[in-house]
Write a protein that holds these residues in place. Structure first.
Motif, PDB file in Angstrom:
ATOM      1  N   LEU A  71       0.832  -1.207   0.000  1.00  0.00           N
ATOM      2  CA  LEU A  71       0.000   0.000   0.000  1.00  0.00           C
ATOM      3  C   LEU A  71       0.866   1.256   0.000  1.00  0.00           C
ATOM      4  CD1 LEU A  71      -2.841   1.269   0.249  1.00  0.00           C
ATOM      5  CD2 LEU A  71      -2.560   1.116   2.727  1.00  0.00           C
ATOM      6  N   ALA A  72       1.897   1.270   0.839  1.00  0.00           N
ATOM      7  CA  ALA A  72       2.771   2.441   0.942  1.00  0.00           C
ATOM      8  C   ALA A  72       3.534   2.710  -0.342  1.00  0.00           C
ATOM      9  CB  ALA A  72       3.742   2.254   2.096  1.00  0.00           C
ATOM     10  N   SER A  73       3.744   1.692  -1.168  1.00  0.00           N
ATOM     11  CA  SER A  73       4.495   1.883  -2.407  1.00  0.00           C
ATOM     12  C   SER A  73       3.630   2.392  -3.560  1.00  0.00           C
ATOM     13  CB  SER A  73       5.173   0.567  -2.814  1.00  0.00           C
ATOM     14  OG  SER A  73       4.206  -0.368  -3.255  1.00  0.00           O
ATOM     15  N   LEU A  74       2.316   2.403  -3.406  1.00  0.00           N
ATOM     16  CA  LEU A  74       1.429   2.879  -4.469  1.00  0.00           C
ATOM     17  C   LEU A  74       1.549   4.395  -4.623  1.00  0.00           C
ATOM     18  CD1 LEU A  74      -1.790   0.817  -3.649  1.00  0.00           C
ATOM     19  CD2 LEU A  74      -0.082   0.342  -5.430  1.00  0.00           C
ATOM     20  N   SER A  75       1.587   4.856  -5.858  1.00  0.00           N
ATOM     21  CA  SER A  75       1.748   6.297  -6.112  1.00  0.00           C
ATOM     22  C   SER A  75       0.606   7.112  -5.504  1.00  0.00           C
ATOM     23  CB  SER A  75       1.860   6.562  -7.612  1.00  0.00           C
ATOM     24  OG  SER A  75       0.709   6.123  -8.283  1.00  0.00           O
ATOM     25  N   ARG A  76      -0.606   6.615  -5.543  1.00  0.00           N
ATOM     26  CA  ARG A  76      -1.734   7.389  -5.013  1.00  0.00           C
ATOM     27  C   ARG A  76      -1.750   7.439  -3.482  1.00  0.00           C
ATOM     28  NH1 ARG A  76      -5.742   3.048  -7.541  1.00  0.00           N
ATOM     29  NH2 ARG A  76      -4.815   1.333  -6.454  1.00  0.00           N
ATOM     30  N   PHE A  77      -0.866   6.674  -2.847  1.00  0.00           N
ATOM     31  CA  PHE A  77      -0.779   6.683  -1.389  1.00  0.00           C
ATOM     32  C   PHE A  77       0.293   7.649  -0.892  1.00  0.00           C
ATOM     33  CE2 PHE A  77       0.472   4.885   2.763  1.00  0.00           C
ATOM     34  CZ  PHE A  77      -0.772   4.824   3.371  1.00  0.00           C
ATOM     35  N   GLN A  78       1.155   8.120  -1.772  1.00  0.00           N
ATOM     36  CA  GLN A  78       2.303   8.929  -1.372  1.00  0.00           C
ATOM     37  C   GLN A  78       1.923  10.209  -0.628  1.00  0.00           C
ATOM     38  OE1 GLN A  78       5.445   7.599  -1.659  1.00  0.00           O
ATOM     39  NE2 GLN A  78       4.188   5.860  -2.288  1.00  0.00           N
ATOM     40  N   ASN A  79       0.789  10.807  -0.968  1.00  0.00           N
ATOM     41  CA  ASN A  79       0.384  12.040  -0.286  1.00  0.00           C
ATOM     42  C   ASN A  79      -0.246  11.779   1.081  1.00  0.00           C
ATOM     43  OD1 ASN A  79      -1.944  10.912  -1.327  1.00  0.00           O
ATOM     44  ND2 ASN A  79      -2.914  12.871  -1.764  1.00  0.00           N
ATOM     45  N   ARG A  80      -0.301  10.559   1.497  1.00  0.00           N
ATOM     46  CA  ARG A  80      -0.899  10.221   2.793  1.00  0.00           C
ATOM     47  C   ARG A  80       0.143   9.893   3.862  1.00  0.00           C
ATOM     48  NH1 ARG A  80      -6.672   8.845   1.987  1.00  0.00           N
ATOM     49  NH2 ARG A  80      -7.036   9.233  -0.198  1.00  0.00           N
ATOM     50  N   TRP A  81       1.402   9.993   3.517  1.00  0.00           N
ATOM     51  CA  TRP A  81       2.470   9.747   4.481  1.00  0.00           C
ATOM     52  C   TRP A  81       2.435  10.818   5.565  1.00  0.00           C
ATOM     53  CZ3 TRP A  81       6.419   6.008   4.441  1.00  0.00           C
ATOM     54  CH2 TRP A  81       6.408   5.154   3.352  1.00  0.00           C
ATOM     55  N   VAL A  82       2.797  10.427   6.775  1.00  0.00           N
ATOM     56  CA  VAL A  82       2.909  11.375   7.882  1.00  0.00           C
ATOM     57  C   VAL A  82       4.364  11.375   8.323  1.00  0.00           C
ATOM     58  CG1 VAL A  82       2.196  11.927  10.241  1.00  0.00           C
ATOM     59  CG2 VAL A  82       0.539  10.959   8.632  1.00  0.00           C
ATOM     60  N   SER A  83       4.997  12.529   8.272  1.00  0.00           N
ATOM     61  CA  SER A  83       6.400  12.629   8.702  1.00  0.00           C
ATOM     62  C   SER A  83       6.469  12.599  10.228  1.00  0.00           C
ATOM     63  CB  SER A  83       7.031  13.911   8.182  1.00  0.00           C
ATOM     64  OG  SER A  83       6.451  15.033   8.830  1.00  0.00           O
TER      65      SER A  83
END
Length: 99
Positions: A71-83
């Protein structure tokens, strides 16, 4: 406060599915995650459901991690990361900004 058992939650979830899918859903109850590897866990769920087929996998302990990494590797998931910085700044409520 009393909660439903896991077998009841599984049953209730499947019963909310389309009637045409229920047979397949009951036939493919797949357990994953570390807790599901406890001795007798799968057998107990199978016994308490009194129907369907509970299956496990040799990779059962890591299935959740593998799914999360996919899931984390999907391009559409990239904007959902929390630093880490954003989490430290806003706390656990930051998750509501990402979904």
């Amino acid at each position: 406060m009393e909660s439903a058992g896991l077998h009841q939650l599984i049953y209730n979830s499947i019963m909310k599915c389309d009637i045409d899918l229920r047979k397949d859903m009951f036939g493919n109850i797949c357990l994953s995650g570390g807790t599901t590897t406890l001795t007798g866990f799968a057998d107990r769920i199978q016994k308490e459901l009194r129907r369907g087929k509970v299956i496990t996998s040799p990779e059962q302990k890591i299935c959740v991690w593998v799914g999360g990494s996919i899931l984390a590797s999907l391009s559409r998931f990239q904007n959902r990361w929390v630093s880490k910085e954003k989490y430290e700044e806003k706390g656990s409520s930051v998750i509501h900004e990402c979904i």
